[in-house]
Scaffold this active site. Sequence first.
Site, PDB file in Angstrom:
ATOM      1  N   THR A   1       1.112  -1.013   0.182  1.00  0.00           N
ATOM      2  CA  THR A   1      -0.034   0.362  -0.160  1.00  0.00           C
ATOM      3  C   THR A   1       1.250   0.912   0.045  1.00  0.00           C
ATOM      4  O   THR A   1       0.433   1.787  -0.972  1.00  0.00           O
ATOM      5  CB  THR A   1      -0.901   0.060   1.260  1.00  0.00           C
ATOM      6  OG1 THR A   1      -1.495  -1.392   0.824  1.00  0.00           O
ATOM      7  CG2 THR A   1      -2.166   1.809   1.537  1.00  0.00           C
TER       8      THR A   1
ATOM      9  N   ASP B   1       7.962 -15.683   3.287  1.00  0.00           N
ATOM     10  CA  ASP B   1       7.439 -14.714   4.949  1.00  0.00           C
ATOM     11  C   ASP B   1       6.865 -15.845   5.644  1.00  0.00           C
ATOM     12  O   ASP B   1       5.852 -16.425   5.316  1.00  0.00           O
ATOM     13  CB  ASP B   1       6.612 -14.216   3.653  1.00  0.00           C
ATOM     14  CG  ASP B   1       5.880 -12.153   3.789  1.00  0.00           C
ATOM     15  OD1 ASP B   1       6.179 -12.212   5.309  1.00  0.00           O
ATOM     16  OD2 ASP B   1       5.353 -12.046   2.897  1.00  0.00           O
TER      17      ASP B   1
END
Lengths: 502, 502
Positions: A213, A266
């Site tokens: 974002t 991740d």
Amino acid sequence: MGSANALKVIDIGIDTHQEPVVYMRSDCHICRSEGFTANSRVSVDDGQNQIIATINVVDEKVIEPGSAGLSKIAMQRLGVAEGTSISVSHAPVVTSLAAVRKKIFGHKLSDEEVTEIVKDISDHRYSDIEIASFLSVCAGSRLDVDEIIALTQAMVACGKRLSWPDSPMVLDKHCIGGLPGNRTTPLVVAIISAAGLTIPKTSSRAITSPAGTADTMEALTTVNLSLSQIQRVVAETHGCLAWGGAVNLSPADDLLIRIERALDLDGEGQLIASVLSKKIAAGSTHVVIDIPVGPTAKVRSQKDADRLASLFTQVGATCGLQVRCLITDGSQPVGRGVGPVEEVRDVMAVLRRSSDAAEDLRERALFLAAHLFSLAYQQTYEQGLQKATEILDSGAAWKQFHRIIAAQGGMKSLPSADFQHTVTTASTGTLQTIDNRQLARLAKLAGAPNVAAAGLRLHKSVGEKVERGEPLFTLYSDTEGELQYALAYYRQSNIFTIGDAS
Amino acid sequence: MGSANALKVIDIGIDTHQEPVVYMRSDCHICRSEGFTANSRVSVDDGQNQIIATINVVDEKVIEPGSAGLSKIAMQRLGVAEGTSISVSHAPVVTSLAAVRKKIFGHKLSDEEVTEIVKDISDHRYSDIEIASFLSVCAGSRLDVDEIIALTQAMVACGKRLSWPDSPMVLDKHCIGGLPGNRTTPLVVAIISAAGLTIPKTSSRAITSPAGTADTMEALTTVNLSLSQIQRVVAETHGCLAWGGAVNLSPADDLLIRIERALDLDGEGQLIASVLSKKIAAGSTHVVIDIPVGPTAKVRSQKDADRLASLFTQVGATCGLQVRCLITDGSQPVGRGVGPVEEVRDVMAVLRRSSDAAEDLRERALFLAAHLFSLAYQQTYEQGLQKATEILDSGAAWKQFHRIIAAQGGMKSLPSADFQHTVTTASTGTLQTIDNRQLARLAKLAGAPNVAAAGLRLHKSVGEKVERGEPLFTLYSDTEGELQYALAYYRQSNIFTIGDAS
């Protein structure tokens, strides 16, 4: 610092990225008296500060006797200029590495051990391979809930914290990712803050995806806000869309993310601690977490999603955070654009209520905003959905989005890519699947997110009929090299499956 | 290679150890057209060979336009001189990293995946952090027997192999380590080869210890032998004491060991594959493996030792090797010297049958040689022990040792250390324990094994009575800095416990 051991700093003009390097002559008396060789880890001290660096040994032609070169990050972290006197000595033993070794051998870490590891990492005492080792053995499901709680709290402890004395309730949302184009955050922030609720959103840059974002918002406005700027923007508008990294909310996490990105990794525990430590540091009280599940999403099975949701909720509760996890469809990308600029276009179309706005993106944003309203007002989901829809459809969210952008420094005009190429379908039929991971990789190879305009735009979504020769997607890139490299990858990949038209 | 993309090589005079670096100007047209930044992984190609390197971005003052600097290892691996034209492009995707990620997430690797990983590592396609990640998730007990077999065979496949057409039986021994000073190998090789059995011993340098057999023998003679030199020495004497790294028996393992050393890590599956791949590549048929067990040895419990012995035997059998594992006492150091030169002194004293020879070292060597005779001749251990003792006590082993040294290039005179310091005991009582790990660390901080004369000599062993003020050990170092650093470590460590004298 003994003057016999002093060396004069030379700015050697080399950018070694985040790993500080000190360049020393092979005939340097300090190297000889201390037994240093290329790759030795040493402590560099200017009398005030101290950093740990790696030695590169240089020929005599490179540096004058009595001098040592420092790479850019070494000069920056030590805070020295050319000519400063420094001393170089053996790096202190990093005792928390014993705890990393314990974890490598499969043992559970205590709270104190986790705290010590995180502290040493945030103080730049770990080498890149040591961070890589720690992250690798914490990935998978190798951290239990106690270790994740300790990791979360240790990360919060070594960063700054925001507080919102005027807002008893501070909202936030997070998507654990894996779906290219799934840019709901700007929409949710606009809707929630338009209702007067506080949502001081700080976002990360992409870790392994083609855009975070923060990358997306940066194409549109300033996201690099200081703590006081964030507080001003939120005081004016109830919301913000800032980059979290600039405010040092979780400096240890930022260092870990750099290596996670290089390893394309991740891990679950690390993910939860990373997300929740930033929420806690940002002063949040109520958080909605979106967990998309699909065969090529980050989370691949309902079982994994349930486990993750349970961990998020438990860790949140222990840390004083009310967390609601939402398990959503992760079978295909959301919206049509992938990459910062292309995702901005999708967000703006939804806010403007354009006829060609991506319906799936709109629905997801309303779904998340509805749950946040439901959590905040202790209402039903249906009541929350009605409120969110009213705010979006009335244009209030669109106005609110402009208010936030204005408070952050105004809207930039979107850059466009110098090179583009439209790929057409090779057969006629129904588009059956889109591989999220391979599609993300394609956009990254085109240059996203480092180049804002790089990425791609899908012309078809799953379930649509396609005719041979119809545009399938358009690739955008800033350089011919990257465009060709991405296309070469596309040709050997298997992103789209097109099934029988019957 | 298009000339538009060609850059001229500059020898930038920087030793970056084993990680190749390419130095490129920030305004370099290739960086800009390809989107490279500091830390990008790239392929460097001179038209004939290709290596993968990491970019460091340099200021314009450092390099002329149209040029790129290469670090020493980059020039060496690519095999280029200054002025050669090179091209720099995106590094190819290393597909075996997907298998590493699979292992990170706890899944079992197939034979093909293991083979592909080892091949890519031996071809220098992995960065250091990628190797660190792979090693860390394979450590502990995270490789099962199938994966260890695959790893062993993959390591053999990418290196050279020795064959001994004249010897149907080829013997070897290995100690998995953890006990400072435990230098039985030169003794066992002398005894076994004196009996006319073939034992072409190749040893490694220290991984995490203050000396490997190769480091120790190097203080005395040439160990850096080529394949043909090893074959000649063995033809003349039936034995040799060479460094394995020079003959490229397991190049992938050598690359892994470098990162293991930096992480101070020695994982079980990796250990077994490392040991057995080198035995197989060396052409061995019968191997004895010594597994010392003790609270501060590498293996700490009988259970772990049994597991390791079972894995060694299973993997050996599948790979056509007859393996006998011997679980031995690992409670304290063996001999009195720690570090290459000090260990040579112990070995020579046993061979010479000096009155002050370390009895524990002599007994261990006879024990191992006895088991090798028993394995080779299918005799009882007692028969083997009688034979080994005869050979040592008659002076035949001492003569044979000189024969091997002479064949390897003759005996060097031992260097001595410039600095030494004797530490005395602080109290009176009985020496109850010696911490092997901390003692090893002390010797390493003094400079062992890089400096042959560095290390220490114990004046007491466990069970002996000590008087306050008596010499406990002497530390040897080549520099005052290292001596002081080691002493500082000693003061804050807890290596020796001295109990009540009663």
